[in-house]
Design an enzyme around this catalytic site. Structure first.
Site, PDB file in Angstrom:
ATOM      1  N   ALA A  60       0.843  -1.193   0.000  1.00  0.00           N
ATOM      2  CA  ALA A  60       0.000   0.000   0.000  1.00  0.00           C
ATOM      3  C   ALA A  60       0.880   1.245   0.000  1.00  0.00           C
ATOM      4  O   ALA A  60       1.989   1.250   0.525  1.00  0.00           O
ATOM      5  CB  ALA A  60      -0.906  -0.001   1.222  1.00  0.00           C
ATOM      6  N   GLY A  61       0.344   2.314  -0.590  1.00  0.00           N
ATOM      7  CA  GLY A  61       1.063   3.577  -0.648  1.00  0.00           C
ATOM      8  C   GLY A  61       1.398   3.996  -2.055  1.00  0.00           C
ATOM      9  O   GLY A  61       1.413   5.183  -2.373  1.00  0.00           O
ATOM     10  N   ASP A  63      -0.347   3.029  -4.913  1.00  0.00           N
ATOM     11  CA  ASP A  63      -1.602   3.317  -5.600  1.00  0.00           C
ATOM     12  C   ASP A  63      -2.669   3.589  -4.543  1.00  0.00           C
ATOM     13  O   ASP A  63      -3.505   2.747  -4.246  1.00  0.00           O
ATOM     14  CB  ASP A  63      -1.983   2.131  -6.495  1.00  0.00           C
ATOM     15  N   ASN A 109       8.845   9.668   4.159  1.00  0.00           N
ATOM     16  CA  ASN A 109       7.583  10.303   3.785  1.00  0.00           C
ATOM     17  C   ASN A 109       6.786  10.669   5.030  1.00  0.00           C
ATOM     18  O   ASN A 109       6.869  10.005   6.059  1.00  0.00           O
ATOM     19  CB  ASN A 109       6.763   9.395   2.861  1.00  0.00           C
ATOM     20  N   ARG A 110       6.030  11.737   4.902  1.00  0.00           N
ATOM     21  CA  ARG A 110       5.067  12.130   5.926  1.00  0.00           C
ATOM     22  C   ARG A 110       3.753  12.530   5.233  1.00  0.00           C
ATOM     23  O   ARG A 110       3.164  13.575   5.505  1.00  0.00           O
ATOM     24  CB  ARG A 110       5.629  13.268   6.786  1.00  0.00           C
ATOM     25  N   GLY A 112       0.634  11.296   5.317  1.00  0.00           N
ATOM     26  CA  GLY A 112      -0.505  11.478   6.197  1.00  0.00           C
ATOM     27  C   GLY A 112      -1.825  11.001   5.617  1.00  0.00           C
ATOM     28  O   GLY A 112      -2.857  11.680   5.743  1.00  0.00           O
ATOM     29  N   PHE A 113      -1.813   9.816   4.992  1.00  0.00           N
ATOM     30  CA  PHE A 113      -3.047   9.217   4.463  1.00  0.00           C
ATOM     31  C   PHE A 113      -3.768  10.171   3.506  1.00  0.00           C
ATOM     32  O   PHE A 113      -4.998  10.321   3.553  1.00  0.00           O
ATOM     33  CB  PHE A 113      -4.004   8.808   5.585  1.00  0.00           C
ATOM     34  N   SER A 172       1.018   3.579  10.601  1.00  0.00           N
ATOM     35  CA  SER A 172       1.651   4.749   9.997  1.00  0.00           C
ATOM     36  C   SER A 172       2.090   5.716  11.086  1.00  0.00           C
ATOM     37  O   SER A 172       1.321   5.997  12.015  1.00  0.00           O
ATOM     38  CB  SER A 172       0.679   5.461   9.051  1.00  0.00           C
ATOM     39  N   ASN A 174       2.514   8.837  10.568  1.00  0.00           N
ATOM     40  CA  ASN A 174       2.206  10.174  10.070  1.00  0.00           C
ATOM     41  C   ASN A 174       0.804  10.659  10.420  1.00  0.00           C
ATOM     42  O   ASN A 174       0.410  11.740  10.010  1.00  0.00           O
ATOM     43  CB  ASN A 174       2.413  10.219   8.558  1.00  0.00           C
ATOM     44  N   THR A 175       0.050   9.842  11.175  1.00  0.00           N
ATOM     45  CA  THR A 175      -1.228  10.274  11.726  1.00  0.00           C
ATOM     46  C   THR A 175      -1.070  10.264  13.248  1.00  0.00           C
ATOM     47  O   THR A 175      -0.895   9.195  13.837  1.00  0.00           O
ATOM     48  CB  THR A 175      -2.374   9.343  11.301  1.00  0.00           C
ATOM     49  N   LYS A 215      -1.662  -4.480   9.796  1.00  0.00           N
ATOM     50  CA  LYS A 215      -0.329  -3.987   9.444  1.00  0.00           C
ATOM     51  C   LYS A 215       0.288  -3.289  10.645  1.00  0.00           C
ATOM     52  O   LYS A 215      -0.296  -2.347  11.202  1.00  0.00           O
ATOM     53  CB  LYS A 215      -0.387  -3.029   8.256  1.00  0.00           C
ATOM     54  N   ASN A 244       5.411  -1.533   8.600  1.00  0.00           N
ATOM     55  CA  ASN A 244       5.316  -0.196   8.033  1.00  0.00           C
ATOM     56  C   ASN A 244       6.691   0.483   8.118  1.00  0.00           C
ATOM     57  O   ASN A 244       7.699  -0.164   8.389  1.00  0.00           O
ATOM     58  CB  ASN A 244       4.247   0.596   8.793  1.00  0.00           C
ATOM     59  N   SER A 317       9.094   1.156  -1.904  1.00  0.00           N
ATOM     60  CA  SER A 317      10.143   2.161  -2.080  1.00  0.00           C
ATOM     61  C   SER A 317      11.175   1.761  -3.123  1.00  0.00           C
ATOM     62  O   SER A 317      11.721   2.616  -3.832  1.00  0.00           O
ATOM     63  CB  SER A 317      10.843   2.434  -0.741  1.00  0.00           C
TER      64      SER A 317
END
Length: 371
Positions: A60-61, A63, A109-110, A112-113, A172, A174-175, A215, A244, A317
């Site tokens: 995930a990430g 697409d 990366n940050r 944030g969904f 994640s 980033n949230t 995850k 993650n 990545s």
């Protein structure tokens, strides 16, 4: 050298997020030629009631909005996971928010969904509903949600008919506060509601129960690995995805982006995520499905995830550095390995290095205690 190797210096002149957007657009327009996918019965993997033509998946990430899952399957992936998708559309964090670190083959990366929300993504998934290929949906919670567990339940109901499997993403970095759902009663409550929602959706639609994965982060102590494993088994989750991105900066010290906020992925994540993967395999036993993610960039690293305990492997990545030919190269490496070793199936490799990995010191920069 591939055509992408020649083009990469020019691509890297672009902002990373802009370059990614152009890649999605090229895939949507069919500008990336279809590859001849190597087919080998020894790579076929049966897991959670699904048959994967090969064990290599797109994480995930890449697409987020289900724009190009079939294009990615045509590049050779045995399965594709879209998302993370939240109930409502959200912009994510302020730009710039993706940073390449080429000397380390890494990315911070940050995001944030950032995504277009359930309605838009579900519409795209509905349009491909009768197509072949395994496409899973990774579900998240909105940043400003007052009921994050409710967001996951809503996502399960929305995509249960459209996804071949579902992933609950609580890892994640980033949230703010999201990773707290990996702990104690919060995790127990989440998984209780998520499994009930999955079962309820199957009963309501008279369809098969979709496999439900969790995850998790790589930044876990061994005590946390044990606790998550116990809860996952007790609540009858179908599998775990490990892992993650990491908050560690080991492997990118001294880079100009070292101090950027966000999750680190790519090559520096490999040792950390593989160690945690092996720890989960030991804690969960031989029958619990695991997908290994983090630092997979070639055949050797993909096989190492399986040796550590993974049934399936994902990457993302590495596509930034390896380009669209990377899945085929990894599959060919796997086939050559099977030829050289004489193994009948890729499954025979699983867990063969688990104890060896866990007998070593934990990865540098990881504060978890020794096993």
């Amino acid at each position: 050298m591939s055509l992408y190797d020649f083009a990469r210096p020019l691509i890297f002149q672009l902002d990373a997020e802009r370059a990614h957007g152009l890649a999605i657009e090229a895939l949507k327009r069919g500008l990336v030629p279809r590859r001849d996918i190597p087919l080998d019965a020894r790579l076929r993997t049966e897991l959670v009631g699904l048959t994967f033509g090969n064990p290599l998946g797109l994480a995930a990430g890449f697409d987020k909005n289900a724009e190009v899952p079939d294009a990615m399957l045509r590049l050779g992936f045995g399965f594709v996971e879209i998302g993370t998708v939240t109930p409502l559309p959200q912009e994510g964090n302020a730009k710039p928010r993706i940073f390449r670190i080429p000397e380390a083959r890494a990315v911070i990366n940050r995001l944030g969904f950032n995504n277009e929300g359930h309605a838009e993504v579900a519409e795209r998934m509905e349009r491909r509903a009768r197509k072949a290929g395994i496409v899973g949906v990774n579900i998240g919670a909105n940043k400003d949600s007052t009921d994050r567990i409710g967001d996951y339940v809503t996502g399960i109901h929305r995509f249960a008919e459209l996804a071949r499997y579902l992933t609950i993403n609580i890892s994640s970095p980033n949230t703010p506060g999201l990773r707290n759902l990996q702990k104690g009663s919060d995790l127990d409550d989440l998984l209780t509601h998520a499994v009930a929602a999955r079962d309820g959706a199957a009963a309501l639609t008279a369809t098969d129960r979709k496999p439900l994965f969790l995850k998790v982060a790589p930044d876990l102590s061994l005590e946390e690995v044990e606790a998550i494993s116990e809860t996952a088994k007790r609540r009858k989750v179908d599998g775990l995805i490990v892992s993650n991105t990491t908050l560690s900066r080991h492997g990118v010290e001294g880079s100009r982006h070292e101090n950027e906020t966000g999750g680190l992925s790519g090559r520096p994540l490999f040792n950390r995520s593989t160690y945690v993967l092996a720890a989960f395999r030991r804690a969960l036993g031989p029958d619990f499905p695991l997908i290994g993610v983090g630092g997979v960039e070639n055949g050797r690293t993909a096989l190492a995830k399986i040796e550590a305990g993974a049934d399936l492997v994902q990457l993302y990545s590495a596509m930034v550095y390896g380009g669209p030919d990377l899945p085929i190269r990894i599959l060919n490496d796997m086939i050559r390995f099977l030829d050289e070793t004489g193994l009948d199936t890729i499954r025979q490799l699983r867990d063969t290095k688990m104890e060896e990995i866990l007998s070593r010191d934990p990865p540098i920069g990881w504060e978890a205690i020794r096993p």
